[in-house]
Design a protein around this motif. Structure first.
Motif, mmCIF file in Angstrom:
data_model
loop_
_atom_site.group_PDB
_atom_site.id
_atom_site.type_symbol
_atom_site.label_atom_id
_atom_site.label_comp_id
_atom_site.label_asym_id
_atom_site.label_seq_id
_atom_site.Cartn_x
_atom_site.Cartn_y
_atom_site.Cartn_z
ATOM 1 N N ALA A 113 0.831 -1.212 0.000
ATOM 2 C CA ALA A 113 0.000 0.000 0.000
ATOM 3 C C ALA A 113 0.859 1.252 0.000
ATOM 4 N N MET A 114 1.879 1.279 0.848
ATOM 5 C CA MET A 114 2.718 2.468 0.935
ATOM 6 C C MET A 114 3.493 2.702 -0.351
ATOM 7 N N LEU A 115 3.969 1.620 -0.971
ATOM 8 C CA LEU A 115 4.704 1.767 -2.220
ATOM 9 C C LEU A 115 3.799 2.211 -3.364
ATOM 10 N N SER A 116 2.484 2.018 -3.203
ATOM 11 C CA SER A 116 1.542 2.448 -4.238
ATOM 12 C C SER A 116 1.016 3.857 -3.983
ATOM 13 N N GLY A 117 1.551 4.536 -2.951
ATOM 14 C CA GLY A 117 1.199 5.929 -2.749
ATOM 15 C C GLY A 117 0.272 6.217 -1.594
ATOM 16 N N VAL A 118 0.041 5.244 -0.720
ATOM 17 C CA VAL A 118 -0.825 5.431 0.448
ATOM 18 C C VAL A 118 0.039 5.755 1.661
ATOM 19 N N THR A 119 -0.361 6.749 2.430
ATOM 20 C CA THR A 119 0.361 7.085 3.656
ATOM 21 C C THR A 119 -0.266 6.338 4.835
ATOM 22 N N GLU A 170 -9.212 -2.267 -1.219
ATOM 23 C CA GLU A 170 -8.704 -1.439 -2.307
ATOM 24 C C GLU A 170 -8.572 -0.017 -1.792
ATOM 25 N N ILE A 171 -7.394 0.569 -1.950
ATOM 26 C CA ILE A 171 -7.155 1.888 -1.375
ATOM 27 C C ILE A 171 -6.305 2.720 -2.339
ATOM 28 N N GLY A 172 -6.808 3.914 -2.669
ATOM 29 C CA GLY A 172 -6.186 4.729 -3.691
ATOM 30 C C GLY A 172 -5.009 5.547 -3.195
ATOM 31 N N ALA A 173 -4.196 5.987 -4.143
ATOM 32 C CA ALA A 173 -3.030 6.804 -3.831
ATOM 33 C C ALA A 173 -3.447 8.116 -3.174
ATOM 34 N N ASP A 174 -2.537 8.652 -2.383
ATOM 35 C CA ASP A 174 -2.727 9.916 -1.658
ATOM 36 C C ASP A 174 -3.780 9.828 -0.562
ATOM 37 N N THR A 175 -4.228 8.630 -0.257
ATOM 38 C CA THR A 175 -5.067 8.442 0.933
ATOM 39 C C THR A 175 -4.152 8.408 2.157
ATOM 40 N N VAL A 193 -13.987 -3.317 1.222
ATOM 41 C CA VAL A 193 -13.756 -1.874 1.336
ATOM 42 C C VAL A 193 -13.038 -1.357 0.091
ATOM 43 N N LYS A 194 -13.586 -0.295 -0.497
ATOM 44 C CA LYS A 194 -12.966 0.354 -1.652
ATOM 45 C C LYS A 194 -12.831 1.843 -1.353
ATOM 46 N N ILE A 195 -11.603 2.334 -1.402
ATOM 47 C CA ILE A 195 -11.338 3.739 -1.081
ATOM 48 C C ILE A 195 -10.645 4.385 -2.270
ATOM 49 N N ALA A 196 -11.196 5.499 -2.748
ATOM 50 C CA ALA A 196 -10.592 6.217 -3.864
ATOM 51 C C ALA A 196 -9.445 7.087 -3.366
ATOM 52 N N SER A 197 -8.841 7.824 -4.259
ATOM 53 C CA SER A 197 -7.657 8.604 -3.913
ATOM 54 C C SER A 197 -7.995 9.816 -3.051
#
Length: 455
Positions: free
Chosen positions: A250-256, A270-275, A287-291
């Motif tokens: 997740a972190m490598l895909s842009g999630v903090t 599923e969790i989007g970048a910049d989340t 669970v599906k979370i957009a950016s």
């Protein structure tokens, strides 16, 4: 290799007595998914075109579970537990269909990855008859050793049968292997049971194939990928490894992840970048979370869809059917179930929204609840765009609050409110001067009398 057909035979007939459970071992879960389902996913990712599940203990329960996570799997029952080769032959019907590759896997090795399986299949594509998957544990004691000579695997030696030199070998048998389909049944049928336990061991096909002059090799998987689960302590260890992998991904895909070790992901999150995910957040299945969303600390989320730039929590609970549109806000100690929170709407404090729609830019005050259940049936509450619901209000469904409607604080609303209307649903306040003091004096006198009586 992509043109080669592949059958994955997954052995899941063990009773798992060390789990101390009435449930079959392979149905215990990691990240909300049964162990054996993780194995199925890895097999499919490695290109398996057929799936054969060999079951025993809890066969009917296993069949029902398999239909959920692998509807195309064929199940075969090992009536008597007579060893691993015997278990594989329970799927004789599937093996005989003429697959190019046969992958033999175990239902209690949930961390195996597709790359390790693909490497074994590649060896078959290059001409090997058998490719055994090995690994290098920190301490090889107790594991069968892979005995190699001139780049070929010549035997799998159980530790009790190892020489002192062989015991120093750190390359061990992970149990899984790939077998060329054209040789599989012949090699399996040659396995005998002339051993102390009278069982048919899959590992014997290494020496059988070598004796026939066939090419037998070993490939290597990581120690973590080869881990088998035998008890609940090992189950917890595997869960920790899986979660660590998923957090890093997740972190490598842009999630903090502010405190990664405190975040729990489900197998399908599923969790989007910049989340941004704050500490101590639990994601259940679905669970599906957009950016660009922010999930604040101590929130519990399952079966929910969260659009971009939403703000959730802290201490929020989103249950199945919660659907947050862009820039929606669900704040602290709020619960949402089977409800849509439309763009820019705010549900900020101590509120329950169930079986409802909250329109765009609407504001729901603290302590508001949708009274959606009468003990028998659920009913819908529709809150229009731009509506304002004052704090501590109860909306008794079925009911509609119109666009721009305004509900006064403390109201119990049982009838629909038209667009732009103001609704009061509370008793008129009555103030009695001096009665507060009188009431306190009466209560104090009663308390004193009670205390004296007790003495």
């Amino acid at each position: 290799m992509s043109q080669r057909s592949c059958l994955s035979v997954i052995l899941a007939a063990g009773e798992g007595t060390r789990m101390k459970s009435a449930m079959p071992k392979v149905l215990h879960a990691i990240a909300g998914l049964p162990l054996v389902a993780h194995v199925v996913k890895a097999a499919e990712a490695a290109g398996a075109t057929g799936l054969a599940l060999v079951i025993g203990h809890g066969a009917e329960e296993m069949r029902k579970a398999a239909q959920k996570f692998a509807p195309r799997v064929e199940t075969f029952v090992q009536e008597k537990r007579l060893g691993t080769a015997h278990a594989v032959l329970a799927a004789r019907e599937a093996i005989s269909k003429g697959y190019d590759d046969i992958l033999v896997m175990f239902g209690d090795t949930p961390l195996i990855d597709a790359e390790a399986l693909g490497a074994a299949r590649q060896k078959l594509a290059e001409g090997a008859a058998v490719a055994v998957i090995g690994f290098r544990p920190p301490n090889p004691t107790g594991y069968g050793r892979l005995i190699e000579k001139d780049g070929r695997l010549v035997a799998i030696r159980e530790e009790k049968d190892c020489s002192e030199a062989e015991k120093k070998i750190g390359f061990c048998n992970a149990g899984m292997m790939a077998v060329a389909g054209k040789h599989a049944l012949r090699l399996l049928d040659k396995v005998g049971n002339n051993n102390a336990k009278g069982e048919f061991y899959l590992t014997d096909i290494v020496e059988i194939a070598s004796a026939e002059g066939l090419d037998v090799v070993a490939t290597e998987a990581s120690f973590e990928s080869a881990l088998g689960i035998n008890n609940r302590a090992e189950l917890a260890e595997a869960e920790a490894i899986w979660q660590a992998r998923r957090r890093r991904e997740a972190m490598l895909s842009g999630v903090t992840l502010i405190a990664p070790e405190t975040i729990y992901f489900s197998h399908d999150t599923e969790i989007g970048a910049d989340t941004i995910v704050e500490p101590n957040v639990w994601f259940g299945p679905g669970v599906k979370i957009a950016s660009g969303a922010r999930i604040r600390a101590f929130s519990h989320i399952e079966g929910a869809a969260i659009a971009s730039n939403c703000d959730v929590g802290p201490f929020a609970r989103l249950r199945p059917g919660a659907d947050l549109k862009q820039k929606a806000k669900v704040g602290n100690f709020c619960e949402v179930k089977q409800a849509t929170i439309e763009e820019g709407a705010k549900v900020n404090h101590l509120t329950y929204i169930g079986d409802a729609r909250v329109g765009a830019a609407a504001n729901i005050g603290a302590g508001t609840i949708t009274c959606n259940y009468d003990g028998y049936s659920k009913f819908f509450t529709d809150i229009g765009e731009g509506a304002f619901v004052g704090s501590n209000s109860s909306l008794v469904a079925p009911v509609t609050i119109g666009k721009g409607g305004y509900v006064a604080s403390g109201s119990v609303i049982t009838e629909s409110v038209p667009d732009d209307a103001l609704a009061f649903g509370r008793a008129r306040q009555k103030t009695l001067p001096g009665k507060g003091k009188e009431l306190r004096e009466r209560f104090a006198s009663a308390a004193t009398a009670k205390k004296k009586a007790a003495e």
